[in-house]
Design a protein around this motif. Structure first.
Motif, PDB file in Angstrom:
ATOM      1  N   ARG A 192       0.834  -1.215   0.000  1.00  0.00           N
ATOM      2  CA  ARG A 192       0.000   0.000   0.000  1.00  0.00           C
ATOM      3  C   ARG A 192       0.861   1.254   0.000  1.00  0.00           C
ATOM      4  O   ARG A 192       0.533   2.245  -0.664  1.00  0.00           O
ATOM      5  CB  ARG A 192      -0.934  -0.033   1.212  1.00  0.00           C
ATOM      6  CG  ARG A 192      -2.052  -1.058   1.098  1.00  0.00           C
ATOM      7  CD  ARG A 192      -2.819  -1.195   2.399  1.00  0.00           C
ATOM      8  NE  ARG A 192      -3.437   0.062   2.791  1.00  0.00           N
ATOM      9  CZ  ARG A 192      -4.015   0.241   3.984  1.00  0.00           C
ATOM     10  NH1 ARG A 192      -4.011  -0.727   4.886  1.00  0.00           N
ATOM     11  NH2 ARG A 192      -4.580   1.403   4.262  1.00  0.00           N
ATOM     12  N   LEU A 193       1.976   1.223   0.723  1.00  0.00           N
ATOM     13  CA  LEU A 193       2.890   2.367   0.710  1.00  0.00           C
ATOM     14  C   LEU A 193       3.490   2.567  -0.676  1.00  0.00           C
ATOM     15  O   LEU A 193       3.641   3.693  -1.145  1.00  0.00           O
ATOM     16  CB  LEU A 193       4.006   2.160   1.732  1.00  0.00           C
ATOM     17  CG  LEU A 193       3.763   2.679   3.147  1.00  0.00           C
ATOM     18  CD1 LEU A 193       4.921   2.283   4.051  1.00  0.00           C
ATOM     19  CD2 LEU A 193       3.565   4.188   3.159  1.00  0.00           C
ATOM     20  N   SER A 194       3.836   1.462  -1.336  1.00  0.00           N
ATOM     21  CA  SER A 194       4.423   1.573  -2.669  1.00  0.00           C
ATOM     22  C   SER A 194       3.411   2.151  -3.649  1.00  0.00           C
ATOM     23  O   SER A 194       3.765   2.946  -4.531  1.00  0.00           O
ATOM     24  CB  SER A 194       4.908   0.205  -3.156  1.00  0.00           C
ATOM     25  OG  SER A 194       3.829  -0.676  -3.394  1.00  0.00           O
ATOM     26  N   ARG A 195       2.155   1.781  -3.493  1.00  0.00           N
ATOM     27  CA  ARG A 195       1.114   2.337  -4.372  1.00  0.00           C
ATOM     28  C   ARG A 195       0.921   3.826  -4.110  1.00  0.00           C
ATOM     29  O   ARG A 195       0.701   4.620  -5.029  1.00  0.00           O
ATOM     30  CB  ARG A 195      -0.199   1.585  -4.181  1.00  0.00           C
ATOM     31  CG  ARG A 195      -0.162   0.152  -4.693  1.00  0.00           C
ATOM     32  CD  ARG A 195      -1.548  -0.480  -4.686  1.00  0.00           C
ATOM     33  NE  ARG A 195      -1.518  -1.857  -5.159  1.00  0.00           N
ATOM     34  CZ  ARG A 195      -1.486  -2.208  -6.441  1.00  0.00           C
ATOM     35  NH1 ARG A 195      -1.470  -1.275  -7.376  1.00  0.00           N
ATOM     36  NH2 ARG A 195      -1.471  -3.478  -6.792  1.00  0.00           N
ATOM     37  N   ALA A 196       1.016   4.221  -2.847  1.00  0.00           N
ATOM     38  CA  ALA A 196       0.923   5.648  -2.513  1.00  0.00           C
ATOM     39  C   ALA A 196       2.082   6.414  -3.127  1.00  0.00           C
ATOM     40  O   ALA A 196       1.935   7.555  -3.580  1.00  0.00           O
ATOM     41  CB  ALA A 196       0.905   5.831  -0.998  1.00  0.00           C
ATOM     42  N   ALA A 197       3.248   5.776  -3.169  1.00  0.00           N
ATOM     43  CA  ALA A 197       4.427   6.422  -3.740  1.00  0.00           C
ATOM     44  C   ALA A 197       4.292   6.609  -5.243  1.00  0.00           C
ATOM     45  O   ALA A 197       4.832   7.548  -5.821  1.00  0.00           O
ATOM     46  CB  ALA A 197       5.679   5.600  -3.430  1.00  0.00           C
ATOM     47  N   THR A 210       4.646   8.880 -16.435  1.00  0.00           N
ATOM     48  CA  THR A 210       4.064   7.653 -15.914  1.00  0.00           C
ATOM     49  C   THR A 210       4.781   7.247 -14.626  1.00  0.00           C
ATOM     50  O   THR A 210       5.843   7.776 -14.288  1.00  0.00           O
ATOM     51  CB  THR A 210       4.206   6.510 -16.930  1.00  0.00           C
ATOM     52  OG1 THR A 210       5.602   6.201 -17.088  1.00  0.00           O
ATOM     53  CG2 THR A 210       3.613   6.892 -18.281  1.00  0.00           C
ATOM     54  N   SER A 211       4.210   6.270 -13.923  1.00  0.00           N
ATOM     55  CA  SER A 211       4.836   5.776 -12.698  1.00  0.00           C
ATOM     56  C   SER A 211       6.222   5.212 -12.984  1.00  0.00           C
ATOM     57  O   SER A 211       7.159   5.418 -12.209  1.00  0.00           O
ATOM     58  CB  SER A 211       3.954   4.703 -12.058  1.00  0.00           C
ATOM     59  OG  SER A 211       2.712   5.238 -11.650  1.00  0.00           O
ATOM     60  N   ALA A 212       6.363   4.491 -14.104  1.00  0.00           N
ATOM     61  CA  ALA A 212       7.667   3.916 -14.466  1.00  0.00           C
ATOM     62  C   ALA A 212       8.699   5.007 -14.727  1.00  0.00           C
ATOM     63  O   ALA A 212       9.873   4.876 -14.358  1.00  0.00           O
ATOM     64  CB  ALA A 212       7.514   3.032 -15.699  1.00  0.00           C
ATOM     65  N   GLN A 213       8.279   6.099 -15.346  1.00  0.00           N
ATOM     66  CA  GLN A 213       9.203   7.197 -15.615  1.00  0.00           C
ATOM     67  C   GLN A 213       9.630   7.899 -14.330  1.00  0.00           C
ATOM     68  O   GLN A 213      10.795   8.272 -14.168  1.00  0.00           O
ATOM     69  CB  GLN A 213       8.565   8.182 -16.589  1.00  0.00           C
ATOM     70  CG  GLN A 213       8.441   7.633 -18.001  1.00  0.00           C
ATOM     71  CD  GLN A 213       7.681   8.562 -18.920  1.00  0.00           C
ATOM     72  OE1 GLN A 213       6.697   9.196 -18.520  1.00  0.00           O
ATOM     73  NE2 GLN A 213       8.132   8.654 -20.163  1.00  0.00           N
ATOM     74  N   GLN A 269       7.018  12.397  -2.559  1.00  0.00           N
ATOM     75  CA  GLN A 269       7.339  13.215  -1.391  1.00  0.00           C
ATOM     76  C   GLN A 269       6.363  12.991  -0.239  1.00  0.00           C
ATOM     77  O   GLN A 269       6.737  13.123   0.932  1.00  0.00           O
ATOM     78  CB  GLN A 269       7.357  14.693  -1.771  1.00  0.00           C
ATOM     79  CG  GLN A 269       7.859  15.611  -0.667  1.00  0.00           C
ATOM     80  CD  GLN A 269       9.298  15.303  -0.251  1.00  0.00           C
ATOM     81  OE1 GLN A 269      10.152  15.035  -1.094  1.00  0.00           O
ATOM     82  NE2 GLN A 269       9.561  15.345   1.057  1.00  0.00           N
ATOM     83  N   VAL A 270       5.125  12.616  -0.543  1.00  0.00           N
ATOM     84  CA  VAL A 270       4.148  12.390   0.523  1.00  0.00           C
ATOM     85  C   VAL A 270       4.576  11.229   1.413  1.00  0.00           C
ATOM     86  O   VAL A 270       4.367  11.245   2.631  1.00  0.00           O
ATOM     87  CB  VAL A 270       2.733  12.139  -0.070  1.00  0.00           C
ATOM     88  CG1 VAL A 270       2.675  10.827  -0.855  1.00  0.00           C
ATOM     89  CG2 VAL A 270       1.683  12.118   1.035  1.00  0.00           C
ATOM     90  N   VAL A 271       5.220  10.214   0.822  1.00  0.00           N
ATOM     91  CA  VAL A 271       5.717   9.081   1.608  1.00  0.00           C
ATOM     92  C   VAL A 271       6.981   9.482   2.364  1.00  0.00           C
ATOM     93  O   VAL A 271       7.195   9.064   3.501  1.00  0.00           O
ATOM     94  CB  VAL A 271       5.987   7.867   0.695  1.00  0.00           C
ATOM     95  CG1 VAL A 271       6.471   6.682   1.518  1.00  0.00           C
ATOM     96  CG2 VAL A 271       4.722   7.485  -0.073  1.00  0.00           C
ATOM     97  N   VAL A 272       7.825  10.298   1.735  1.00  0.00           N
ATOM     98  CA  VAL A 272       9.025  10.813   2.412  1.00  0.00           C
ATOM     99  C   VAL A 272       8.611  11.611   3.651  1.00  0.00           C
ATOM    100  O   VAL A 272       9.203  11.465   4.722  1.00  0.00           O
ATOM    101  CB  VAL A 272       9.856  11.695   1.462  1.00  0.00           C
ATOM    102  CG1 VAL A 272      11.053  12.298   2.205  1.00  0.00           C
ATOM    103  CG2 VAL A 272      10.336  10.888   0.262  1.00  0.00           C
ATOM    104  N   ASP A 273       7.588  12.432   3.506  1.00  0.00           N
ATOM    105  CA  ASP A 273       7.105  13.232   4.637  1.00  0.00           C
ATOM    106  C   ASP A 273       6.594  12.337   5.770  1.00  0.00           C
ATOM    107  O   ASP A 273       6.798  12.631   6.950  1.00  0.00           O
ATOM    108  CB  ASP A 273       5.998  14.181   4.182  1.00  0.00           C
ATOM    109  CG  ASP A 273       6.512  15.268   3.252  1.00  0.00           C
ATOM    110  OD1 ASP A 273       7.733  15.510   3.228  1.00  0.00           O
ATOM    111  OD2 ASP A 273       5.683  15.867   2.529  1.00  0.00           O
TER     112      ASP A 273
END
Length: 208
Positions: free
Chosen positions: A18-23, A33-36, A110-114
């Motif tokens: 779930r954290l990875s999806r948020a990232a 894109t997410s891959a980019q 950045q939201v996950v970094v925060d």
């Protein structure tokens, strides 16, 4: 008891997912894109020995062809540039452009970094160690390299040079000098140290 452990392991893995999806953010962000985004993050953090298409593919457990297409797209958009090797005409280093550095300031990650920054320091360090153990386990299961940063690598050498020397550390494996800021970069040649090099110096102090 075994049933409880299984549930606990599944719950932990689900939280990581779930954290990875948020990232990843929601679809396209800044027309990328997410891959980019993952490619830009990787090349912004990888050291000079690991900024290649093949190492990017290894890091994200994807095929070289897929990684190559992602990198080509970012080069076309002006976010990455290929620098031919001085010693091997078949290889090239991939670097960020100024445009890439600017757009990374608006990275949805950045939201996950925060969220990590909001944790007390001791819990953050413990979390990092636990996640590193999980990643190392997965890497071994899949026979893939275990990436990590120089500051906690068994190959890191230092202390012999003057403090004023910008490259007072060295990679013992590659016999190459390392600048202070490079000790916090990702490397494919990472080897976990028996005693983390982070116990001997503070990466933040090194960058001052």
């Amino acid at each position: 008891m075994a049933q409880q452990r299984d549930i606990g392991a599944r719950a932990a893995a689900d939280l990581v997912l779930r954290l990875s999806r948020a990232a990843l953010g929601e679809g396209f962000v800044e027309a990328l894109t997410s891959a980019q985004w993952m490619a830009l993050r990787y090349f912004s953090r990888a050291n000079r020995f690991s900024r290649t298409v093949s190492t990017f593919a290894e890091f994200h457990a994807t095929t070289r062809g897929t990684a190559s297409q992602t990198v080509k797209g970012l080069i076309k958009q002006g976010y990455l540039v290929r620098i031919p090797s001085d010693t091997d005409g078949r290889s090239a280093r991939v670097d960020l452009t100024d445009n890439a550095k600017a757009i990374l300031a608006r990275d949805p990650f950045q939201v996950v970094v925060d969220a990590a920054e909001a944790l007390p320091r001791h819990l953050r360090r413990r979390l990092v160690k636990l996640l590193e153990r999980m990643l190392d386990h997965v890497a071994r299961q899949r026979s893939r390299p275990s990436f990590g940063i120089c500051a906690s690598c068994a190959h890191l050498r230092g202390g012999q040079r003057r403090r004023s020397d910008p490259c007072r550390y060295q990679c013992g494996l590659l016999n190459e000098p390392l600048a202070a800021e490079e000790t916090e970069q990702i490397c494919i040649s990472f080897e976990p140290g028996k005693t983390s090099a982070l116990q001997h110096f503070s990466a933040r102090k090194l960058m001052q």
